[in-house]
Write a protein that holds these residues in place. Structure first.
Motif, PDB file in Angstrom:
ATOM      1  N   PHE A 170       0.618  -6.533  -6.655  1.00 51.26           N
ATOM      2  CA  PHE A 170      -0.533  -5.678  -6.334  1.00 51.26           C
ATOM      3  C   PHE A 170      -1.193  -6.176  -5.051  1.00 51.26           C
ATOM      4  O   PHE A 170      -1.654  -7.312  -4.978  1.00 51.26           O
ATOM      5  N   LYS A 171      -1.221  -5.306  -4.028  1.00 48.68           N
ATOM      6  CA  LYS A 171      -1.830  -5.672  -2.743  1.00 48.68           C
ATOM      7  C   LYS A 171      -3.267  -5.167  -2.692  1.00 48.68           C
ATOM      8  O   LYS A 171      -3.560  -4.075  -3.184  1.00 48.68           O
ATOM      9  N   ILE A 172      -4.122  -5.944  -2.041  1.00 49.07           N
ATOM     10  CA  ILE A 172      -5.531  -5.571  -1.932  1.00 49.07           C
ATOM     11  C   ILE A 172      -5.796  -5.019  -0.537  1.00 49.07           C
ATOM     12  O   ILE A 172      -5.451  -5.648   0.474  1.00 49.07           O
ATOM     13  N   LEU A 173      -6.406  -3.838  -0.525  1.00 49.45           N
ATOM     14  CA  LEU A 173      -6.707  -3.177   0.740  1.00 49.45           C
ATOM     15  C   LEU A 173      -7.754  -3.985   1.506  1.00 49.45           C
ATOM     16  O   LEU A 173      -8.735  -4.444   0.920  1.00 49.45           O
ATOM     17  N   TYR A 193     -10.121  -0.467   7.729  1.00 50.24           N
ATOM     18  CA  TYR A 193      -8.800  -1.105   7.725  1.00 50.24           C
ATOM     19  C   TYR A 193      -7.785  -0.389   8.598  1.00 50.24           C
ATOM     20  O   TYR A 193      -6.845  -1.002   9.092  1.00 50.24           O
ATOM     21  N   LEU A 194      -7.996   0.925   8.825  1.00 52.06           N
ATOM     22  CA  LEU A 194      -7.018   1.657   9.651  1.00 52.06           C
ATOM     23  C   LEU A 194      -7.090   1.239  11.115  1.00 52.06           C
ATOM     24  O   LEU A 194      -6.141   1.447  11.877  1.00 52.06           O
ATOM     25  N   ARG A 221       4.628   7.473   8.689  1.00 51.94           N
ATOM     26  CA  ARG A 221       4.294   7.512   7.257  1.00 51.94           C
ATOM     27  C   ARG A 221       5.185   6.544   6.467  1.00 51.94           C
ATOM     28  O   ARG A 221       5.696   6.875   5.397  1.00 51.94           O
ATOM     29  N   SER A 262       5.193   3.626   4.327  1.00 49.41           N
ATOM     30  CA  SER A 262       4.299   2.814   3.489  1.00 49.41           C
ATOM     31  C   SER A 262       4.657   1.337   3.573  1.00 49.41           C
ATOM     32  O   SER A 262       3.800   0.468   3.730  1.00 49.41           O
ATOM     33  N   LEU A 311      -4.189  -1.422  -3.461  1.00 48.21           N
ATOM     34  CA  LEU A 311      -3.308  -0.411  -2.889  1.00 48.21           C
ATOM     35  C   LEU A 311      -2.363   0.097  -3.972  1.00 48.21           C
ATOM     36  O   LEU A 311      -1.804  -0.693  -4.742  1.00 48.21           O
ATOM     37  N   TYR A 316       2.890   4.788  -1.222  1.00 51.47           N
ATOM     38  CA  TYR A 316       1.515   5.273  -1.400  1.00 51.47           C
ATOM     39  C   TYR A 316       1.113   6.314  -0.352  1.00 51.47           C
ATOM     40  O   TYR A 316       0.236   7.137  -0.601  1.00 51.47           O
ATOM     41  N   LEU A 317       1.751   6.293   0.820  1.00 54.12           N
ATOM     42  CA  LEU A 317       1.381   7.257   1.863  1.00 54.12           C
ATOM     43  C   LEU A 317       1.811   8.676   1.502  1.00 54.12           C
ATOM     44  O   LEU A 317       1.291   9.660   2.026  1.00 54.12           O
ATOM     45  N   LEU A 369      -9.836   8.003   3.444  1.00 53.03           N
ATOM     46  CA  LEU A 369      -8.452   7.815   2.986  1.00 53.03           C
ATOM     47  C   LEU A 369      -8.380   7.047   1.668  1.00 53.03           C
ATOM     48  O   LEU A 369      -7.500   7.298   0.833  1.00 53.03           O
ATOM     49  N   THR A 370      -9.327   6.105   1.495  1.00 51.83           N
ATOM     50  CA  THR A 370      -9.195   5.092   0.431  1.00 51.83           C
ATOM     51  C   THR A 370      -8.821   5.649  -0.931  1.00 51.83           C
ATOM     52  O   THR A 370      -7.853   5.214  -1.543  1.00 51.83           O
ATOM     53  N   ILE A 422      -5.159   6.471  -1.567  1.00 52.26           N
ATOM     54  CA  ILE A 422      -4.103   5.436  -1.566  1.00 52.26           C
ATOM     55  C   ILE A 422      -4.458   4.279  -2.493  1.00 52.26           C
ATOM     56  O   ILE A 422      -3.712   3.302  -2.599  1.00 52.26           O
ATOM     57  N   SER A 423      -5.606   4.362  -3.149  1.00 50.41           N
ATOM     58  CA  SER A 423      -6.017   3.299  -4.071  1.00 50.41           C
ATOM     59  C   SER A 423      -6.657   3.911  -5.301  1.00 50.41           C
ATOM     60  O   SER A 423      -7.659   4.621  -5.210  1.00 50.41           O
TER      61      SER A 423
END
Lengths: 462, 462
Positions: free
Chosen positions: A64-67, A72-73, A84, A86, B67, B72-73, B89-90, B93-94
């Motif tokens: 599990f990755k944390i945004l 962040y973009l 696109r 991911s 994420l 996810y995209l 966006l958040t 994708i989350s």
């Protein structure tokens, strides 16, 4: 508003489950400490770079990755965004991730703290881990591992210690009919050398590891599909002939017979494993519960010696514990050649097994012992006083916070499942006593407060 | 390979810190249970929708979002992607996030489990929470909260219970000079009514809450900037005159004098708070450590009655605990009108205070008590035997896993900080004794094994 829920693969633990879990963790913690393991904890969030690439490609997907917080973009990989993609985008919008196991964080910890630690270093760690697996029976996205590792020693006495720890903890927990199953990667290497398939060792062990699920015919088919020659497959299938005996020594002898004559490495490992069994037996581990299984391979690449697994053959669940020897765990963080051995108790699966067998002890409860009720406003100070005395005697006590009908308060006492209710009205006050009602049998006795507290303490076996 | 590290705002806990933390959590857990609170745990990962909008806009920014796994995209909000709008966006994708406190998950739990719970429901919960705050002194991105809440009762006896719990836990932990500071939102409402600023109540309390940091002149300026008239500001500043006394009753009386005559709501709250102080005093909470502070406001919107904070005035850190009464916590999840009151112990800050004062007790240690050394191969079975006996007597014991020079093993014993070393060579074996070396004073005595174990147990005060 939509109905509240928890994410799939996660659970709330209410009071009863928590009391049982805390009891279970208490048994483990005490055993770990008796064995001289010291506690550590690492953060739930690790740098993504610490975790990525440590669990194979499939593992990377399940982390599990944390945004990143904020915009962040702004620093996102533009090319990946445009296409696109991911997978390519992730590392540019996520710097942190949730730990996937306790072993990799432990290795990182050891490298970072090595100047403060005495080696061999024995640590235990009981923490949550997270995996994006498809949820199922005994498989959660958030679960607890309880690990014990000894790092910085090659001695087989460490393996012995961990086998005894398995035995002691699982006995104390009352896990019925568990089997500690073991093998040794060095023995499997001996077989691979004898068959001339050292280069395809991983293909061999991956197929072998599926024996539990697909049987020997399935493994044969899998080996053939993976391109092993018929001669080799026939030779490898001899491993299964070994299983005809349920005696570990006979199984070992059968496996040894497969080695090339003069394979010193395999023979040395064989001698060590034989010794390990003898020592475990002398230390009181029942022979029937310590089973050599030549088909046990365990997927993780970093194992290099003894590998361990605990199963409960009659329970509807996979293995409940695992572990093994690794020659070089900290190398991934720049400190090479430090050997160790570790085990992991799968707390959630052990819980499920104990629940399946209804094997939790009565003491695994933390419900309040006593409810002090209030019949009138005049009695409030007495009720506060009684509550305080009970708590000082370690009786888990709730004071009903309002003056309402006794019936309602007794109903609450029953819902709380307390052992005793303390009642005082005008009558009791005039006699300076409390009526103590035993909720298990309905008996009521009157005592002065001090005696009432002593009575309850002794009834609760304090 | 880059040097391994942990993310900013997170920490590893080595054995000494862990032993102290476990001791601290043990003290809290026992007190919570003595007070009849039952344990629950909720998942670290909550649905993002459960958390968003519950902590204000700033809070939303500080929540760590997870994420989505896989591609996810694929389901991302195209418009937000095109315009590189991170915020928009958040949510596409989350779907999950890490819990930000224990209160919102508790409210969700209560709503989901309400049919299984007895009300008033008393729960405690000790778990990690995560916030993307800028790390600083006493401020971490990953830290532990220990909460106790009573939900489903309006009685002020619940506030009393929680104040006594603060007092009992902080005394037992040995936190020096703590002050339990309290106020009541209903009293602040009375002041606001008297000044005719009910509509600007939040502006008022936000300014007031900064008094600790910016003083009364600062608050005056802030109130003026927030558009309050000079007359109103002058009237509000009377609150600070109340602080001239350090006596809670006098402060309360001073605040009461500000209310509009016949403000029944404020007067009723006043009577309740006076009663609360009297009961706390009668229950043994020292008057000097329970301080009414009319400037305490606490930011969280959901508080509606008594609010609480614990400070250690001489320690270089903010408040270490907080809490208060809420009229409607579960309303956000569709179950309205359930009143409750709760407190939260900030475990990491309490730890920092205890460390600052070097106030941890000696018993907060989990290092091994004994090391069994090995002088020769012949002694191995005896060493295993001694190790097993010591552990059976609950002596935390490590067996040195190799036969190496005694000096090296004694050095290891010193590094582990064990109390005793068990030594047996040919001489001891011929006499059937063990040499027990006390590492604190260097004394060596020989005993048969059973006696040696008894000796060590008694020296360790078992």
């Amino acid at each position: 508003m939509s109905k509240p829920s928890t994410p799939k693969g996660t659970r709330d633990f209410g009071p009863l489950i928590m009391a049982r879990r805390n009891w279970m963790f208490g048994v483990m913690r005490k055993a770990f400490e008796r064995y001289g393991f010291e506690p550590i904890e690492t953060p739930a969030m690790e740098n993504l770079q610490t975790l990525i690439g440590k669990y194979g490609e499939e593992g990377d997907q399940l982390i599990f990755k944390i945004l990143n917080n904020g915009d962040y973009l702004n620093k996102a990989n533009e090319e990946a965004l445009e296409s696109r993609d991911s997978k390519a985008l992730t590392s540019s919008i996520s710097k942190k991730a949730l730990r996937y196991d306790l072993t990799v964080p432990f290795a990182r910890f050891v490298v970072m703290s090595r100047n403060d630690l005495a080696f061999p270093f024995r640590r235990y760690q009981m923490q949550t881990v997270w995996r994006g697996d498809r949820p199922g029976k005994g498989r959660y996205q958030e679960f607890t591992q309880c690990d014990a590792d000894i790092i910085g020693s090659d001695s087989i006495l460490n393996e012995l210690d961990l086998i005894m720890l398995f035995h002691e903890v699982l006995s104390e927990l009352g896990v019925p009919g568990y089997e500690i199953v073991f093998n040794d990667r060095r023995l499997l290497n001996g077989v691979a050398r004898a068959c001339g398939i050292e280069e395809q060792f991983q293909d061999f062990t991956v197929a072998l590891d599926k024996w539990d699920k697909i049987g020997s015919d399935g493994v044969r088919k899998e080996l053939e599909e993976r391109g092993f020659s018929e001669v080799t497959v026939d030779q490898l299938m001899k491993l299964f002939a070994v299983l005809a005996s349920t005696d570990s020594s006979q199984r070992l002898a059968g496996m040894k017979a497969m080695f090339i004559e003069g394979d010193d490495e395999a023979n040395a490992a064989f001698a060590e494993v034989v010794e390990l069994i003898a020592m475990a037996k002398a230390s009181g581990v029942p022979v029937a519960q310590l089973l050599f299984d030549p088909t046990l391979a365990r997927g993780l690449d970093y194992y290099t010696g003894v590998i361990l697994e605990v199963r409960v053959p009659d329970a509807p669940i996979g293995s409940i514990c695992g572990g093994g020897r690794y020659a070089d765990l900290t190398g991934i963080f720049g400190w090479e050649g430090v050997s160790g051995v570790g085990i992991s108790f799968g707390a959630d699966r052990i819980y499920d097994v104990l629940e399946h067998y209804d094997a939790f002890p009565l003491e695994a409860m933390t419900q309040p012992h006593a409810l002090v009720v209030q019949l009138d406003e005049e009695g409030r100070n007495d009720a506060l006083h009684a509550t305080q005395h009970l708590r000082a005697a370690c009786v888990r006590t709730v004071l009903y916070p309002d003056v309402v009908k006794l019936k309602k308060q007794l109903k609450y006492a029953a819902e709380l499942n307390v052992n005793f209710v303390f009642i005082s009205g005008a009558d009791e006050r005039s006699k300076a006593v409390w009526t103590v009602r035993n909720m298990r049998n309905g008996e009521q006795i009157q005592f002065p407060l001090e005696e009432a507290v002593s009575f309850v303490s002794s009834e609760l076996n304090f």
